[in-house]
Design an enzyme around this catalytic site. Sequence first.
Site, short mmCIF file in Angstrom:
data_model
loop_
_atom_site.label_atom_id
_atom_site.label_comp_id
_atom_site.label_asym_id
_atom_site.label_seq_id
_atom_site.Cartn_x
_atom_site.Cartn_y
_atom_site.Cartn_z
N GLY A 13 -19.97 -42.36 1.19
CA GLY A 13 -20.00 -42.08 -0.23
C GLY A 13 -19.74 -41.08 -0.90
O GLY A 13 -18.77 -40.27 -0.28
N CYS A 288 -29.59 -35.54 -8.15
CA CYS A 288 -30.39 -34.66 -7.29
C CYS A 288 -31.48 -33.80 -7.76
O CYS A 288 -32.47 -34.06 -7.02
CB CYS A 288 -29.13 -33.43 -6.91
SG CYS A 288 -28.07 -34.32 -5.80
C1 UDX Z 1 -26.54 -30.28 -8.04
C2 UDX Z 1 -26.16 -28.99 -7.48
O1 UDX Z 1 -25.44 -27.93 -8.31
C3 UDX Z 1 -25.42 -29.24 -5.87
O2 UDX Z 1 -25.59 -27.57 -5.42
C4 UDX Z 1 -26.38 -30.02 -5.23
O3 UDX Z 1 -25.74 -30.32 -3.85
C5 UDX Z 1 -26.33 -31.50 -6.05
O4 UDX Z 1 -27.07 -31.16 -7.13
P1 UDX Z 1 -24.62 -32.02 -9.48
O5 UDX Z 1 -25.96 -32.52 -9.87
O6 UDX Z 1 -23.47 -32.39 -9.22
O7 UDX Z 1 -25.04 -30.91 -8.41
O8 UDX Z 1 -24.66 -31.30 -10.99
P2 UDX Z 1 -24.91 -29.77 -11.62
O9 UDX Z 1 -23.42 -29.11 -12.11
O10 UDX Z 1 -25.52 -28.91 -10.84
O11 UDX Z 1 -25.46 -29.90 -12.84
C6 UDX Z 1 -26.68 -30.53 -13.02
C7 UDX Z 1 -27.43 -30.91 -14.38
O12 UDX Z 1 -27.81 -29.79 -14.97
C8 UDX Z 1 -26.32 -31.29 -15.26
O13 UDX Z 1 -27.09 -32.36 -16.17
C9 UDX Z 1 -26.03 -30.01 -16.23
O14 UDX Z 1 -25.43 -30.61 -17.38
C10 UDX Z 1 -27.18 -29.47 -16.26
N1 UDX Z 1 -27.20 -27.94 -16.41
C11 UDX Z 1 -26.55 -27.06 -15.52
C12 UDX Z 1 -27.68 -27.35 -17.34
O15 UDX Z 1 -28.16 -27.83 -18.40
N2 UDX Z 1 -27.67 -26.05 -17.67
C13 UDX Z 1 -26.89 -25.23 -16.65
O16 UDX Z 1 -26.83 -24.10 -16.91
C14 UDX Z 1 -26.45 -25.80 -15.73
#
Ligand code: UDX
Length: 519
Positions: A13, A288
């Site tokens: 995956g 996550c």
């Molecule tokens: C996350 C973690 O970053 C990663 O380290 C872990 O292994 C898995 O979960 P991911 O879910 O792919 O990764 O996305 P990420 O870029 O972290 O964003 C998560 C969510 O938070 C998104 O919906 C994003 O839009 C939101 N976000 C992120 C915000 O609203 N504000 C921010 O400042 C940062």
Amino acid sequence: THVVENVCVVGAGYVGGPTAAVLALHNPNVKVEVLDRDPRRIQQWKSPHLPVHEPGLDDLVRSVRDDPENGSKYSTQRQPNLNFSCDSARVLAKADIIFMAVNTPTKMFGVGAGCATNMAAFDGAMRDVAAHAKPGAIIVEKSTVPGGTADRVRKMLSAHRPGVPFEVLSNPEFLAEGSAVQNLTVPDRVLIGSAATPTGRQAARTLAGLYAAWVPKERILETNTWSSELAKLVANAMLAQRISSINSISAICERTGADVDQVAKAIGMDARIGPQFLKAGLGFGGSCFRKDIASLAYLAESLGLDDVASYWRQVNTMNERQRDRFARKVIDRFEGNLVGHKLAILGFAFKKNTGDTRESLAMEVIRSLLEERPAEIAIFDPYCRPEDIMRELEIACPDISERGTIKLHTDPHLACSQAHAVLVVTDCDQFRNTPGKKPRWTHNTSEPTASQTCSSDCTDCRSLSARPTTSEPIEWPRIAYNMVEPKWVFDGRGLLDVAELEKLGVRVDSVGRRATISN
Ligand code: UDX
């Protein structure tokens, strides 16, 4: 340390595939085989069109999977050392190290429904491992698992294979979607948890040896297994907590004269706080954060630590409230009456530069808006397949097809044409009204991934005919002109230049700032 010749990754995956490819690239003398019980998925990994789209992944996989002379940017005269297979008995039996990278979603039934981890896939794969692994094999948890899983796996192995030595390590993955190859290639840290025994530590060093091929030694951190398992949950919980914290402040900003981006910038310049993950918006989506917080809270609760559990649950609660508050704001701006109005939604994926619709924030916003029976909800997302959007919507609102109010568009301008309101839901750069200008305050450094689309003859992948192809900036003057009064633009991600947009004659309501034009 032991000499490692064969590595097996169970689960082809999002985590397993890219991890295997990077391991293979940097350890040319090690044979890496990825196992999955789904033959179609294995076939895709063997084909030119991979089932996972990540910047740099196609080139990387080609360079370690295929014979040389394919002209990839990594091309060397090396022998291929990455393979994909369904034959678990054969692959497991020869592996020196077995990475478990199967999915561990939230359990949706029975005890702990909605918060505990569903370990069915993990345990199923572990039974295979227990049956076939060779004595002395090192078993590595890559999937995010509940704390204490390594202990449980050790017990299970000694029940199945009494007297046979195995080591169980925890080595959680921290990659984010859209930057998987980058995160694996230049990790902030590699975390390895082992039993505090001589053989446990030796196994940790053997695994560290694989990473040392490209990761500086000081970034490889060895801990006990509990610390490692817990650290994975806590890293995600703390990141999510920052987002909920700044979002809670955005609510205050909307009622006062403060601007949440200015507040975030000011606090982020404190080196102890730091600037990342302070972008206020609709909240966090994705597979996550919500899940790992639920798992952490469930762990605390099972230890009788109810205060700890409720502290962390509040991060998820705040996230839901933020999203609901956004939907509520839209409804309030129309004085509680959406009947007869058309709403356009820009963005459906859980964040920018991905077509992943799971745990999308758009979904819940749309669900709330549908309750108000608007005439039409038009949706545009530059990366999502319409069928993925439709599937998510049908799961969330089973009677949706009867209502006929949802229309999916491959052109943002058509989606917004004749709309009474446009809602910016995803932080895609192409939605900005000042595309040339640096973002006001941004968290994400990954590059846009329009190249993630496969060629038009690809039947396995997101087919181009059905897939929007635009990564062009949208034309706000055109959108503003073709909207219908009261012409509201709701910026759920704080990415629009409000003053510029207002010049086009629309009303703007942006997260974390007081709207300047009142209805
Ligand atoms: C996350 C973690 O970053 C990663 O380290 C872990 O292994 C898995 O979960 P991911 O879910 O792919 O990764 O996305 P990420 O870029 O972290 O964003 C998560 C969510 O938070 C998104 O919906 C994003 O839009 C939101 N976000 C992120 C915000 O609203 N504000 C921010 O400042 C940062």
